[in-house]
Write an enzyme that holds these catalytic residues in place. Structure first.
Site, PDB file in Angstrom:
ATOM      1  N   ASN A 242      82.217 -25.113  96.709  1.00  0.00           N
ATOM      2  CA  ASN A 242      82.229 -26.377  95.963  1.00  0.00           C
ATOM      3  C   ASN A 242      83.207 -27.324  96.635  1.00  0.00           C
ATOM      4  O   ASN A 242      84.108 -26.902  97.344  1.00  0.00           O
ATOM      5  CB  ASN A 242      82.732 -26.132  94.534  1.00  0.00           C
ATOM      6  CG  ASN A 242      81.813 -25.239  93.759  1.00  0.00           C
ATOM      7  OD1 ASN A 242      81.922 -24.023  93.811  1.00  0.00           O
ATOM      8  ND2 ASN A 242      80.884 -25.835  93.040  1.00  0.00           N
TER       9      ASN A 242
ATOM     10  N   ASP B 145      82.084 -19.898  90.188  1.00  0.00           N
ATOM     11  CA  ASP B 145      81.178 -20.300  91.276  1.00  0.00           C
ATOM     12  C   ASP B 145      81.784 -19.925  92.621  1.00  0.00           C
ATOM     13  O   ASP B 145      81.085 -19.535  93.561  1.00  0.00           O
ATOM     14  CB  ASP B 145      80.930 -21.816  91.220  1.00  0.00           C
ATOM     15  CG  ASP B 145      79.631 -22.220  91.898  1.00  0.00           C
ATOM     16  OD1 ASP B 145      78.939 -21.332  92.425  1.00  0.00           O
ATOM     17  OD2 ASP B 145      79.309 -23.426  91.905  1.00  0.00           O
TER      18      ASP B 145
ATOM     19  N   CYS C   9      76.865 -20.310  98.959  1.00  0.00           N
ATOM     20  CA  CYS C   9      75.588 -20.222  98.245  1.00  0.00           C
ATOM     21  C   CYS C   9      74.769 -19.133  98.924  1.00  0.00           C
ATOM     22  O   CYS C   9      74.494 -19.236 100.114  1.00  0.00           O
ATOM     23  CB  CYS C   9      74.845 -21.560  98.281  1.00  0.00           C
ATOM     24  SG  CYS C   9      73.181 -21.440  97.608  1.00  0.00           S
TER      25      CYS C   9
END
Ligand SMILES: CC(C)(COP(=O)([O-])OP(=O)([O-])OC[C@H]1O[C@@H](n2cnc3c(N)ncnc32)[C@H](O)[C@@H]1OP(=O)([O-])[O-])[C@@H](O)C(=O)NCCC(=O)NCCSC(=O)C[C@@](C)(O)CC(=O)[O-]
Length: 415
Positions: A332, A86, A323
């Site tokens: 995160n 991520d 993002c």
């Protein structure tokens, strides 16, 4: 147009009415009868969640992968390190080499991490940073009890992964390249259209056979629901949609569903509201919290989720990531910040693989914060980005202070 003084008087009246309503609500909430009914409601919620667990396809007796990362101790919070996936998937500083990804993952495992996302089998046109995932899996030193999960969006992703596993079979002396995939969807179709080029319903239709086949091939499957509180396209998301999508993923056979505040905009009370709704039908042991830190509420949201029984938290070393659909979004919540916040709280952050006895990977009971701080700095410098972990920055400053103090004392002792 309403004249300004009238508008401000109206505003004052609205504020007053709101505060009266708030006080009334507070009284009602703390009225003994109301408190009793709340207790009853939460008991019913627990019973309903338990009955879901025992009657659905996720029942322990029917699913050998039915347990999540959770250890028996209810005070143990399990960490899923998502930085190498991520985090790195959103890095804009040029394509990151396979060597760097491998070194990052191996360092994390040495620090005690047992669940790490190693990459994705997604379209390289959509996410160029994840293109070398097969090479990463082949190059890694695999510790037997560590899960090196990979994201798989569709049948093509799974077929690519299965071919890789077939051409690199495991043996008693070498564990499989991975034993886990993650499938992902969202609570809104605007988001799934941007991320997966289809609606939520279509994404679930595509995911179902992937989950089935992966499980038939002995892989465990984790699910993700994105935008569980705010969607960058639709705004505030209805929690019942989150509950329904998460439920569908569990019924398909995911052993756990991670609830993602993808844009990092959720406030703790909104996370609480969302969880209250989701927990009416699903057991907390089957859920994980995945918070981004754009508005600085990542740690607060973790600390909100844990008392609700959420015992798996996703986090990213150095707060890596972003993002693509939310301008200004940071990564995160940082793994270092989560561990620090939970230390001495009565909760233990686990990464407790029993470990093999090789000198490089000695087993640990918990994830080592000091080592994670080093990793956060190492990867941030490597990528030429700021270290987004506040704890990482604080620990570095403390170390520098201590070093200066030691030098001073050395100088003194020479005199
Ligand atoms: C799902 C698709 C592929 C649909 O994308 P599409 O364009 O609709 O795919 P398609 O089926 O029409 O195929 C188009 C081309 O892509 C290829 N293709 C098709 N599938 C694959 C595959 N698996 N691997 C490699 N290539 C693939 C396919 O072979 C074809 O190649 P061409 O004929 O043009 O040369 C695309 O939308 C995609 O890859 N999306 C993934 C996006 C992504 O990875 N996002 C980040 C992860 S989710 C996330 O970060 C959120 C999370 C999990 O962290 C939680 C949270 O924070 O909320």
């Amino acid at each position: 147009m309403i004249p300004y003084p009238v508008l401000s008087t109206t505003a004052l009246v609205v504020v007053h009415v709101k505060s009266v309503l708030r006080a009334l609500r507070h009284r009602l909430l703390h009225h003994p009868v109301r408190m009793l009914s709340r207790r009853l409601a939460s008991h019913l919620k627990r019973v309903s969640a338990r009955s879901f667990a025992s009657t659905s396809s996720i029942s322990a007796s029917h699913n050998h992968w039915s347990t999540n990362h959770s250890e028996p101790s209810s005070q143990t919070v399990n960490l899923v390190e998502v930085g190498p996936r991520d985090g790195l998937q959103n890095e804009k500083s040029g394509i990151i080499s396979v060597e760097t990804k491998v070194e990052l993952i191996e360092r994390l495992v040495r620090a005690g991490v047992t669940n790490v996302e190693a990459g994705s089998f997604v379209s390289p046109k959509w996410v160029p940073q994840m293109a070398g995932t097969s090479e990463v899996l082949k190059s890694l030193y695999h510790v037997p009890s560590v899960h090196y999960a990979v994201l798989v969006p569709n049948a093509k992703g799974l077929s690519d992964l299965l071919s890789l596993l077939a051409s690199n079979p495991s043996s008693p002396s070498s564990p499989p390249l991975t034993d886990e995939i993650s499938v992902f969807t969202a609570a809104t179709s605007s988001f799934t259209r941007a991320n997966l080029n289809c609606t939520v319903a279509e994404s679930l239709q595509k995911i179902a056979p992937v989950v089935r086949e992966a499980r038939d091939r002995g892989l465990r499957v984790r699910g993700y629901v994105s935008v569980v509180v705010y969607c960058p396209f639709e705004g505030r998301v209805e929690s019942r949609k989150v509950r329904d999508v998460a439920k569908e993923l569990l019924e398909m056979g995911c052993y756990e569903v991670s609830l993602g505040d993808t844009v990092g905009q959720a406030r703790p009370h909104e996370v609480a509201e969302m969880l209250e709704e989701v927990l009416t039908e699903l057991p907390a042991e089957k859920l994980a919290g995945h918070f981004h830190d754009t508005y600085g509420t990542g740690v607060a949201n973790v600390l909100t989720a844990v008392p609700y029984g959420i015992r798996t938290i996703d986090a990213s070393v150095g707060g890596l990531g972003g993002c693509p659909y939310s301008p200004g979004a940071t990564g995160n919540v940082a793994t270092e910040d989560v561990i620090y916040a939970l230390q001495e709280s009565g909760y233990r952050v686990a990464g407790s693989w029993t470990g093999d006895s090789s000198s490089d990977f000695s087993g640990r009971g918990t994830v080592d914060l000091e080592q994670l701080v080093d990793i956060g700095w190492w990867i941030s410098e490597k990528l030429g980005r700021q270290n987004a972990s506040r704890v990482g920055r604080a620990v570095k400053a403390r170390r520098e202070r201590e070093e200066k103090q030691r030098e001073k004392e050395k100088e003194k002792s020479k005199l």
